[in-house]
Each structure stands twice: as C-alpha cells, then as structure tokens.
Design a protein around this motif. Sequence first.
Motif, mmCIF file in Angstrom:
data_model
loop_
_atom_site.group_PDB
_atom_site.id
_atom_site.type_symbol
_atom_site.label_atom_id
_atom_site.label_comp_id
_atom_site.label_asym_id
_atom_site.label_seq_id
_atom_site.Cartn_x
_atom_site.Cartn_y
_atom_site.Cartn_z
ATOM 1 N N GLN A 34 -3.814 6.863 6.988
ATOM 2 C CA GLN A 34 -3.576 6.961 5.549
ATOM 3 C C GLN A 34 -2.279 6.233 5.204
ATOM 4 O O GLN A 34 -2.203 5.483 4.241
ATOM 5 C CB GLN A 34 -3.432 8.442 5.204
ATOM 6 N N ARG A 35 -1.252 6.457 6.052
ATOM 7 C CA ARG A 35 0.033 5.798 5.847
ATOM 8 C C ARG A 35 -0.127 4.287 5.978
ATOM 9 O O ARG A 35 0.408 3.507 5.188
ATOM 10 C CB ARG A 35 1.051 6.310 6.867
ATOM 11 N N ALA A 36 -0.878 3.860 7.007
ATOM 12 C CA ALA A 36 -1.068 2.426 7.237
ATOM 13 C C ALA A 36 -1.741 1.772 6.025
ATOM 14 O O ALA A 36 -1.373 0.667 5.630
ATOM 15 C CB ALA A 36 -1.902 2.204 8.491
ATOM 16 N N GLN A 41 -1.269 -1.638 1.084
ATOM 17 C CA GLN A 41 -1.267 -1.838 -0.371
ATOM 18 C C GLN A 41 0.081 -2.391 -0.853
ATOM 19 O O GLN A 41 0.122 -3.229 -1.743
ATOM 20 C CB GLN A 41 -1.589 -0.529 -1.089
ATOM 21 N N VAL A 42 1.168 -1.888 -0.221
ATOM 22 C CA VAL A 42 2.492 -2.431 -0.557
ATOM 23 C C VAL A 42 2.496 -3.934 -0.293
ATOM 24 O O VAL A 42 2.963 -4.728 -1.110
ATOM 25 C CB VAL A 42 3.614 -1.730 0.255
ATOM 26 N N ALA A 43 1.927 -4.313 0.858
ATOM 27 C CA ALA A 43 1.889 -5.742 1.220
ATOM 28 C C ALA A 43 1.082 -6.534 0.194
ATOM 29 O O ALA A 43 1.452 -7.658 -0.152
ATOM 30 C CB ALA A 43 1.305 -5.904 2.609
ATOM 31 N N ILE A 45 0.750 -5.853 -2.974
ATOM 32 C CA ILE A 45 1.590 -5.985 -4.177
ATOM 33 C C ILE A 45 2.645 -7.078 -3.966
ATOM 34 O O ILE A 45 2.880 -7.915 -4.835
ATOM 35 C CB ILE A 45 2.252 -4.638 -4.533
ATOM 36 N N LYS A 46 3.250 -7.063 -2.757
ATOM 37 C CA LYS A 46 4.275 -8.071 -2.466
ATOM 38 C C LYS A 46 3.658 -9.476 -2.470
ATOM 39 O O LYS A 46 4.263 -10.425 -2.965
ATOM 40 C CB LYS A 46 4.933 -7.798 -1.110
ATOM 41 N N THR A 47 2.442 -9.602 -1.932
ATOM 42 C CA THR A 47 1.775 -10.907 -1.926
ATOM 43 C C THR A 47 1.500 -11.377 -3.353
ATOM 44 O O THR A 47 1.748 -12.531 -3.694
ATOM 45 C CB THR A 47 0.438 -10.835 -1.151
ATOM 46 N N PHE A 55 7.431 -9.477 4.685
ATOM 47 C CA PHE A 55 7.264 -8.207 3.970
ATOM 48 C C PHE A 55 8.306 -7.181 4.403
ATOM 49 O O PHE A 55 8.412 -6.109 3.830
ATOM 50 C CB PHE A 55 5.871 -7.622 4.246
ATOM 51 N N HIS A 56 8.999 -7.505 5.458
ATOM 52 C CA HIS A 56 9.926 -6.542 6.058
ATOM 53 C C HIS A 56 11.102 -6.240 5.133
ATOM 54 O O HIS A 56 11.694 -7.148 4.563
ATOM 55 C CB HIS A 56 10.443 -7.149 7.371
ATOM 56 N N ARG A 57 11.430 -4.938 4.968
ATOM 57 C CA ARG A 57 12.557 -4.537 4.125
ATOM 58 C C ARG A 57 13.483 -3.628 4.917
ATOM 59 O O ARG A 57 13.241 -2.425 5.004
ATOM 60 C CB ARG A 57 12.073 -3.757 2.892
ATOM 61 N N PRO A 58 14.565 -4.196 5.492
ATOM 62 C CA PRO A 58 15.449 -3.384 6.338
ATOM 63 C C PRO A 58 16.009 -2.163 5.608
ATOM 64 O O PRO A 58 16.116 -1.082 6.186
ATOM 65 C CB PRO A 58 16.567 -4.349 6.712
ATOM 66 N N ARG A 60 14.691 -0.417 3.155
ATOM 67 C CA ARG A 60 13.654 0.601 2.982
ATOM 68 C C ARG A 60 13.391 1.324 4.320
ATOM 69 O O ARG A 60 13.275 2.547 4.368
ATOM 70 C CB ARG A 60 12.383 -0.048 2.431
ATOM 71 N N GLU A 61 13.362 0.560 5.398
ATOM 72 C CA GLU A 61 13.116 1.168 6.709
ATOM 73 C C GLU A 61 14.257 2.113 7.089
ATOM 74 O O GLU A 61 14.025 3.203 7.632
ATOM 75 C CB GLU A 61 12.911 0.085 7.775
ATOM 76 N N ALA A 62 15.485 1.700 6.778
ATOM 77 C CA ALA A 62 16.638 2.560 7.065
ATOM 78 C C ALA A 62 16.528 3.857 6.265
ATOM 79 O O ALA A 62 16.858 4.951 6.766
ATOM 80 C CB ALA A 62 17.937 1.821 6.731
ATOM 81 N N CYS A 92 2.633 -0.567 11.138
ATOM 82 C CA CYS A 92 2.154 -0.742 9.757
ATOM 83 C C CYS A 92 2.423 -2.172 9.289
ATOM 84 O O CYS A 92 1.563 -2.817 8.695
ATOM 85 C CB CYS A 92 2.848 0.250 8.813
ATOM 86 N N LEU A 93 3.627 -2.646 9.591
ATOM 87 C CA LEU A 93 4.014 -3.991 9.170
ATOM 88 C C LEU A 93 3.160 -5.045 9.879
ATOM 89 O O LEU A 93 2.748 -6.040 9.279
ATOM 90 C CB LEU A 93 5.496 -4.190 9.497
ATOM 91 N N ALA A 94 2.879 -4.787 11.158
ATOM 92 C CA ALA A 94 2.125 -5.756 11.964
ATOM 93 C C ALA A 94 0.680 -5.892 11.497
ATOM 94 O O ALA A 94 0.018 -6.874 11.816
ATOM 95 C CB ALA A 94 2.167 -5.363 13.436
HETATM 96 C C1 LIG Z 1 5.718 -0.510 3.230
HETATM 97 C C2 LIG Z 1 6.694 -1.372 2.959
HETATM 98 O O1 LIG Z 1 6.903 -2.544 3.712
HETATM 99 C C3 LIG Z 1 7.355 -2.553 5.037
HETATM 100 C C4 LIG Z 1 6.892 -1.374 5.808
HETATM 101 C C5 LIG Z 1 7.568 -0.162 5.733
HETATM 102 C C6 LIG Z 1 6.972 1.108 6.239
HETATM 103 O O2 LIG Z 1 6.013 1.073 7.006
HETATM 104 O O3 LIG Z 1 7.437 2.192 5.800
HETATM 105 C C7 LIG Z 1 8.861 -0.169 5.168
HETATM 106 C C8 LIG Z 1 9.478 -1.304 4.732
HETATM 107 C C9 LIG Z 1 8.889 -2.634 4.951
HETATM 108 O O4 LIG Z 1 9.405 -3.205 6.097
HETATM 109 C C10 LIG Z 1 7.641 -1.128 1.844
HETATM 110 O O5 LIG Z 1 8.336 -2.055 1.415
HETATM 111 O O6 LIG Z 1 7.682 0.013 1.377
#
Ligand SMILES: C=C(O[C@@H]1C=C(C(=O)O)C=C[C@H]1O)C(=O)O
Length: 368
Positions: A34-36, A41-43, A45-47, A55-58, A60-62, A92-94
């Motif tokens: 479900q999370r994946a 879907q986030v990806a 929207i970004k596309t 797509f990586h957001r350091p 957000r991950e932190a 998820c990112l991969a």
């Molecule tokens: C899902 C996103 O994109 C990527 C994946 C994330 C995740 O799996 O939580 C967090 C940040 C991004 O690297 C996001 O921007 O929220």
Amino acid sequence: MANSNKSSTADTALLQLRKEIDAIDDRILDLLNQRARCAQQVAEIKTAAGEVDCFHRPEREAEVLRRIAENNRGPLSQEAVTRFFRELMSECLALEKPLAVAFLGPQGTFTQQAAYKHFGHAIQALPLPTIDEIFRAVESGACQYGVVPVENSTEGVITHTLDSFLRSFLLIAGEVGLRIHHNLMSTVSSSEEIREVFSHQQSLAQCRGWLDRYLPNVRRTPVSSNAEAARLAAVMPNTAAIAGEVAAELYGLTILERNIEDEPDNTTRFLVIGRNPVGATGNDKTSLLLSTRNNPGALYAVLEPFARHGISMTKIESRPSRRGTWDYVFFIDVEGHRDDPRLAEALKDVEKSVTMLKILGSYPRASF
Ligand SMILES: C=C(O[C@@H]1C=C(C(=O)O)C=C[C@H]1O)C(=O)O
C-alpha cells in the motif's frame, strides 16, 4: 509424564504464536505494498510536474526517519527501525528508477557500506577508482549522487575530498557516519607467515600502534583502497590486508585478527554529493568554503558573526588555496540550514569580511 505435558503446552503456545506472526506478516505485506503504491503516485505527480531526473528527496526521507524514531516505542531499537524504513524507502524509490550512486570502489569498501547505509540497498551502486571520478560522474549526470569519505576521527580530514570542492559546482546533500572496524586478513593461517601488509594509507595509520606491536618487521604498503588491498592479498603469497569484514568475504580471505584499530571508537564521516539543493528539515548542517586575506584578525572577522548570531560551529579546517590569489581557504561546518533566518543573517555578515564564500550545501544531520 509431567515433562511431556509441559512440552505439549509449549508446543501449543508456539503454534499459536506462529499463527499470530503469520497473520501479522500478511498485514505488514499488505501495508508495505500500500505504501509502495502511494510512493508510485508521488512519482507520477512529480513526473507530471516535469521532474524526470531524480525523484529522491533527502529532506523528506530525513523527516520520515525522524518521525519513525520519535514514534518508536520498542522493543526494536531506534537504529533497527531506522534501518527498516531506510530500506523501505529505498525499495519504494527503486520502483520508479533505482538511484545511481557512485562510490569509492572497488566493491567492498567502507564507502560502499556508507552508500548503502544512507540510500538503502535498492540502488545502482557504481564503484569508481578515485574521488575525482566520483565528482565527475555526478557533475556529468551519469550518477545522481556520489559518496566520498571526508574525515576520520583518528586521522583527520581526507584532504583530497575537501580540495575537490574548490573546483566543483556540486553540493553536499547528506552525511553518513560509520564505525570503522579494521581486520587483518590473509590467505595464510598464521601471522608469522606474513611478509607484507596492504591497506589504504588512512587504515595503516589507524592501526599503526597495533602493527608496531604485533607485526613490527612486516612491510606496510599503502594502496588505493582497502578493497584493493584485499584483492592483492588474495593473489600475492605471504601477504595480508587490513580491511573491513565485507572485503574478506568478497575476496575469500580469512580474518586472522579482528578490530585492530588503535582507537576504540574509530569513526569515518562520508559526504553525499549531488547537483540539487536540499530543503530544510529543522535538524540540519551547513558546510561552507571561504577564503580570507592574510591580515591580522581576518579569521576572527569571519567567525565573529557566527558567535553573534548564536550559530554553533562543528568543524573548521584550513587548506592552502592552490589558486595563488587567496592565502587560505577554510572549510567550516555550522549547525542549521542556509534558509534558517539566523544562519542567513550570519552568512550575510560573513560575506562582508571574506574574499570568497561558497555554500557547499545544507543537508540533514546524519541520524545514526
Ligand atoms: C514518496 C516520495 O518520494 C521519494 C520516496 C520517499 C518515501 O518512500 O517515503 C520519500 C522521499 C522521496 O525520496 C516523496 O517525495 O514523498
């Protein structure tokens, strides 16, 4: 009789618990997917918004990792839940496209370990032989990120990494701390048979005391990396390498002695380099590169605004500028993000007293 009764009660309890675990696993599996799907879907929207490169957001991950650590009630440790969620985000990112991350190779180096610790294992990790090549791979866009060592708690800074920032436009996107354990490994089974020991110069230095004591007559040969040392020790008779455990596995060597580093809490800090600035998380660090003229009080003038605005400094290093026009360059790490009002004010004041100020990046503090 009593015994068999006891064991059948235990068996029933075990069976029950395993059923419970299976049911929990099914729920976790559902939630993971479900999370994946949300991340996918986030990806999308970004596309749609035109972001295709990364797509990586350091930041957000932190934030995700910090929230998880705050909400964790145990018994799992903070470090354990952080590791799980790091891997989860990595996977998820991969699903969209694995991140391409260059690291100081060959396979089996501590830098590779640092890359996995920071990005999880679902990346395309590209080993490169030199720090310069890592910078170039990220500058050219061949990789989204690079991971390079920058300082060791025993031996100090890795000057080559700092010097690379003098000429590069890359930004620091993160930091990773790694406890470094060194091991003596070889194809021989006794250290008496060893005539030569290979390792990276830093590692030889970190084990100097141990080597003086236990292998005083063995030649020490510095090579380009610990993994290269392990590779050589695997093919050259009567030699050994000092390297991490992963390298022993990779090159089929036997570990003769573990944890031979002189300092018990030997740690190396690595930097993640990328092309894009990272947003603020509320728990950030900023790295600066600046130069001053060789006037009395020049450094004082640089540092005074930080003190006045209440900014803590975590590191200062001076290096020859190599450009002739500047006498010194300083690498300074401070607490906070460049967009934090207090730091922004301090930087404005610092700028007035220096000949050059380059913000190498604001990035989330390493969590573990
Ligand atoms: C899902 C996103 O994109 C990527 C994946 C994330 C995740 O799996 O939580 C967090 C940040 C991004 O690297 C996001 O921007 O929220």
